[in-house]
Write a protein that holds these residues in place. Structure first.
Motif, mmCIF file in Angstrom:
data_model
loop_
_atom_site.group_PDB
_atom_site.id
_atom_site.type_symbol
_atom_site.label_atom_id
_atom_site.label_comp_id
_atom_site.label_asym_id
_atom_site.label_seq_id
_atom_site.Cartn_x
_atom_site.Cartn_y
_atom_site.Cartn_z
ATOM 1 N N GLN A 154 -4.132 -51.903 9.822
ATOM 2 C CA GLN A 154 -3.096 -51.130 8.732
ATOM 3 C C GLN A 154 -3.846 -50.225 8.140
ATOM 4 O O GLN A 154 -3.582 -49.025 7.743
ATOM 5 N N SER A 162 -5.683 -52.132 2.036
ATOM 6 C CA SER A 162 -4.545 -52.963 2.274
ATOM 7 C C SER A 162 -5.025 -54.231 1.994
ATOM 8 O O SER A 162 -6.000 -54.855 2.419
ATOM 9 N N TRP A 164 -3.337 -58.712 1.918
ATOM 10 C CA TRP A 164 -2.487 -59.643 2.461
ATOM 11 C C TRP A 164 -1.907 -60.398 1.096
ATOM 12 O O TRP A 164 -2.664 -60.623 0.282
ATOM 13 N N LEU A 188 7.718 -57.917 3.066
ATOM 14 C CA LEU A 188 6.755 -56.890 3.057
ATOM 15 C C LEU A 188 5.870 -56.946 4.374
ATOM 16 O O LEU A 188 4.650 -56.498 4.333
ATOM 17 N N SER A 190 6.318 -54.886 6.908
ATOM 18 C CA SER A 190 6.026 -53.491 7.028
ATOM 19 C C SER A 190 5.223 -52.887 6.006
ATOM 20 O O SER A 190 4.852 -51.525 5.988
ATOM 21 N N GLY A 191 4.811 -53.697 4.802
ATOM 22 C CA GLY A 191 4.263 -53.111 3.940
ATOM 23 C C GLY A 191 4.941 -52.427 2.784
ATOM 24 O O GLY A 191 5.935 -52.115 2.742
ATOM 25 N N LYS A 192 4.122 -52.517 1.668
ATOM 26 C CA LYS A 192 4.819 -52.125 0.520
ATOM 27 C C LYS A 192 3.658 -51.378 -0.251
ATOM 28 O O LYS A 192 2.838 -52.110 -0.533
ATOM 29 N N ASN A 253 -1.666 -50.805 -0.482
ATOM 30 C CA ASN A 253 -0.488 -51.413 0.153
ATOM 31 C C ASN A 253 -0.852 -52.891 0.168
ATOM 32 O O ASN A 253 -1.938 -53.385 0.527
ATOM 33 N N TYR A 255 0.977 -56.495 2.223
ATOM 34 C CA TYR A 255 1.710 -56.790 3.617
ATOM 35 C C TYR A 255 1.536 -58.497 3.594
ATOM 36 O O TYR A 255 0.645 -59.129 3.133
ATOM 37 N N SER A 256 2.776 -58.730 3.964
ATOM 38 C CA SER A 256 2.929 -60.165 4.468
ATOM 39 C C SER A 256 2.343 -60.573 5.991
ATOM 40 O O SER A 256 2.538 -59.432 6.524
#
Length: 298
Positions: A154, A162, A164, A188, A190-192, A253, A255-256
């Motif tokens: 990412q 980035s 997690w 999340l 695709s990220g936020k 950012n 991400y899950s």
């Protein structure tokens, strides 16, 4: 700043005193406590190697030399194992020695996670880097695409730090750093963009139910923010405070990612990890199952 998109360096903070496991940790680093027959930190380092990390910076404190000794050569023991025909036991350690450079740095005072990360700046320089907490174990279905590998990918594609995040029960928010990801908090994968980070807020103060469980990839700008923040409670420099500044500048950012996670720095998490991973071992599964069934009268 270095624009190389490949993340090849990682920091593993392992300088904590391990008070939750006292008295065992009086002489043994908590990161060396075994999950079945492997030290906790070995799982973490294997994850980093699988993610393509080439240089690992261990941040250690006093009394933690057992960690670097573990990855050094122990001639007498290794020679005996070879002579006894048990060389296969050494395979994982030999693989690590040939796959990654392990650099040990001393954190002279326990001044918080942010301070521990800042200690690695002379080695990391202006490169991007991963941070993996030394008592957190993550295991993905695909071992070659673990949490750290995902975050590195990412970062490489977005050039933004980035992290997690995991969904938690709101009542547990006081145990974690919590991210503010705005009103759309459901998916999340695709990220936020992270709007802010709050360290261990009360349930009614938490901006979301998304927690930081200990896997990060940062741009080197994080060092600038670590230099700016002031020490907080107990004189500690909090990584979450620097992340909050990074987020406010639009550089973070969240991400899950689907992965098992064990908090091996917690007594219950440590015990659960031992039971779960022992049950996955062919040499232990049946006997352990029988014992547990007898204990639970199943």
């Amino acid at each position: 700043m270095n624009k190389n998109t490949k993340v090849t360096k990682a920091i593993i903070p392992a300088a904590g005193l391990g008070t939750r496991f006292f008295p065992a940790t009086k002489t043994i680093p908590k990161e060396m406590l075994p999950i079945v027959d492997k030290p906790t930190i070995l799982y973490v380092i294997e994850e980093a190697i699988q993610a393509g990390i080439e240089d690992i910076v261990l941040i250690q404190g006093r009394g933690k030399t057992a960690i670097e000794d573990f990855f050094d050569i122990s001639y007498e023991l290794e020679d005996k194992l070879v002579k006894d025909g048990k060389e296969d036991i050494l395979q994982s350690i030999h693989q690590i020695r040939s796959s990654v450079n392990i650099i040990s740095l001393r954190q002279k005072s326990a001044l918080g996670l942010g301070h521990a990360v800042r200690c690695a700046k002379p080695v990391v320089g202006d490169e991007s880097f991963a941070v993996l907490l030394g008592d957190e174990i993550t295991l993905s279905q695909n071992r070659d695409h673990n949490v750290t590998a995902f975050l590195c990918d990412q970062y490489s594609s977005t050039q933004k730090s980035s992290v997690w995040v995991l969904p938690i029960d709101p009542k547990d928010s006081h145990k974690y750093g919590i991210v503010d990801v705005g009103p759309d908090k459901q998916n999340l994968a695709s990220g936020k963009t992270v709007l802010g980070v709050v360290e261990k807020p009360a349930t009614d103060k938490a901006p979301s139910h998304w927690a930081l469980p200990g896997r990060y990839v940062f741009d080197a700008k994080i060092f600038d923010y670590l230099d700016k923040i002031e020490a907080g409670k107990n004189g500690e420099i909090q990584l979450s405070d620097a992340m909050n500044l990074l987020a406010q500048a639009g550089g973070l950012n969240a991400y899950s990612f689907d992965s098992r996670r064990y908090d091996a720095g917690d007594k219950l998490g440590f015990l659960i990890a031992n039971v779960d991973l022992a049950l996955e071992r062919e040499d232990l599964r049946e006997d352990l199952l029988q014992y547990l069934k007898g204990k639970l009268k199943l």
